[in-house]
Write a protein that holds these residues in place. Structure first.
Motif, mmCIF file in Angstrom:
data_model
loop_
_atom_site.group_PDB
_atom_site.id
_atom_site.type_symbol
_atom_site.label_atom_id
_atom_site.label_comp_id
_atom_site.label_asym_id
_atom_site.label_seq_id
_atom_site.Cartn_x
_atom_site.Cartn_y
_atom_site.Cartn_z
ATOM 1 N N ALA A 131 0.845 -1.192 0.000
ATOM 2 C CA ALA A 131 0.000 0.000 0.000
ATOM 3 C C ALA A 131 0.874 1.234 0.000
ATOM 4 N N PHE A 132 0.411 2.282 -0.706
ATOM 5 C CA PHE A 132 1.142 3.546 -0.652
ATOM 6 C C PHE A 132 0.197 4.724 -0.758
ATOM 7 N N HIS A 133 0.720 5.855 -0.343
ATOM 8 C CA HIS A 133 -0.047 7.096 -0.272
ATOM 9 C C HIS A 133 0.511 8.083 -1.282
ATOM 10 N N SER A 134 -0.342 8.593 -2.130
ATOM 11 C CA SER A 134 0.050 9.601 -3.107
ATOM 12 C C SER A 134 -0.334 10.974 -2.586
ATOM 13 N N TRP A 141 -3.318 3.700 -2.522
ATOM 14 C CA TRP A 141 -3.326 2.649 -3.524
ATOM 15 C C TRP A 141 -2.919 1.322 -2.913
ATOM 16 N N VAL A 142 -3.472 0.243 -3.481
ATOM 17 C CA VAL A 142 -3.028 -1.111 -3.179
ATOM 18 C C VAL A 142 -2.693 -1.791 -4.496
ATOM 19 N N ALA A 159 -9.851 7.262 -2.720
ATOM 20 C CA ALA A 159 -9.635 8.681 -3.004
ATOM 21 C C ALA A 159 -10.098 9.509 -1.813
ATOM 22 N N ASN A 160 -9.168 9.828 -0.917
ATOM 23 C CA ASN A 160 -9.475 10.752 0.174
ATOM 24 C C ASN A 160 -8.173 11.332 0.704
ATOM 25 N N ALA A 180 -7.244 0.059 5.587
ATOM 26 C CA ALA A 180 -7.772 1.209 6.313
ATOM 27 C C ALA A 180 -6.932 2.440 6.047
ATOM 28 N N THR A 181 -7.604 3.550 5.844
ATOM 29 C CA THR A 181 -6.978 4.851 6.025
ATOM 30 C C THR A 181 -7.521 5.391 7.343
ATOM 31 N N ALA A 182 -7.134 6.590 7.716
ATOM 32 C CA ALA A 182 -7.609 7.123 8.988
ATOM 33 C C ALA A 182 -9.114 7.326 9.005
ATOM 34 N N GLY A 183 -9.745 7.342 7.833
ATOM 35 C CA GLY A 183 -11.173 7.627 7.797
ATOM 36 C C GLY A 183 -12.040 6.594 7.115
#
Length: 324
Positions: A131-134, A141-142, A159-160, A180-183
């Protein structure tokens, strides 16, 4: 209980970060900049002695920062190891096919983006998710590789703008994945090909873990304590009795007795439960003041053996958390 402090590298040389077991008695810990090349250290005697196994590719700093750093070893073949981190400017993913002795790049992100999790299949060694964060597109993304990180296939995007949290694959059924993201919280039952969002409202997500023996039992650590689901995330119960500080940033589950767990809040406390979170007690007298813990771990090969890294120190219990 009292803790035993173990130090694979001197505290002054940097932080300790990602930790994982190989399933056959070895424990591996990655330094966060213990030396420039960031060593991977291994112990085969429950942490009494350590040796440097190898160093990570691309000059990366592997270890826990706010959003990056993971180490995942496949128990299907512990020679297969996957790691994520950063080199100060971009995220990197690494792989080793020889038990950590040598590492090669398994991909990089654009500048300013970060990998924050790798999850190896525990049944098929060359199958891994990451997983990474753009920051450019403000999404998460996964993607998946079925050839040990040689090539990757996109699987999912959230997309958040929420902060990254975690990607977790069921140890007993690697087709089941939680992201999971924080939200937000999503689930896949087909190795990430398709996803559903779990319809539940939680405080900010901090960590996530799946029961080692049951893919339907999942724990979510949040800013307001621990939540547990026994039906694959359809419904949840709050499990925070005894937690003095409700925020939970890391969880470990005992594979041999999954009602036994460790939890770490964002301070110098460690909590222990033997009732799947129904009741928590503090554990950890003797911890160095100011050590913030980030990844408790419990051995599958030796269920009495618990570890937790914090700052430049590594702590160990040999009796399931009674004494440390």
């Amino acid at each position: 209980g009292e803790w035993v402090m173990l130090t694979p590298c001197a505290p002054s040389l940097g932080e300790l970060g990602a930790l994982d077991f190989d399933g056959v008695g070895g424990v591996y810990v990655a330094g966060n900049d213990c030396v420039d090349a960031t060593p991977l250290r291994r112990s085969v005697d429950a942490g009494a002695n350590w040796e440097t196994v190898g160093t990570f590719c691309d000059g990366g700093i592997l270890g826990f920062t706010a959003i990056s750093g993971s180490l995942s070893i496949s128990h299907a073949d512990p020679a297969f190891m996957y790691a994520t981190g950063d080199n100060g400017s971009r995220g990197i993913a690494c792989r080793s096919l020889d038990g950590g002795v040598s590492w090669t790049s398994a991909g990089t992100t654009a500048v300013g983006e970060s990998f924050y999790d790798a999850q190896a299949s525990q049944t098929t060694a060359n199958d891994v998710l990451r997983a990474f964060h753009s920051t450019s597109f403000q999404d998460h993304w996964v993607d998946r590789s079925t050839n040990a990180g040689t090539s990757w296939t996109f699987r999912f995007v959230v997309a958040n703008t929420h902060a990254p949290c975690c990607l977790r694959r069921s140890p007993s059924n690697p087709a089941v994945v939680y992201f999971a993201t924080a939200g937000t919280l999503h689930k896949s039952v087909d190795h990430g090909f398709s996803w559903v969002q779990l319809a539940a409202s939680f405080p900010t997500h901090e960590t996530l873990e799946v029961d080692p023996n049951d893919p339907d039992i999942v724990y979510l650590g949040t800013s307001q304590g621990l939540y547990r689901s026994t039906n694959g995330g359809l419904t949840w119960s709050h499990r925070s009795s005894g937690l003095l500080l409700r925020g939970i940033i890391a969880i470990a589950i005992n594979p041999s007795s999954p009602n036994e767990m460790l939890a770490a809040p964002p301070d110098s406390r460690v909590y222990l439960t033997r009732s799947a979170g129904n009741r928590w007690t503090t554990a950890g007298q003797g911890i160095t003041s100011g050590d913030a813990f980030n990844e408790p771990a419990i051995s599958g090969a030796d269920p009495d053996l618990y570890f937790i890294p914090g700052g430049g120190n590594l702590y160990r219990s040999r009796d399931r958390g009674l004494t440390w």
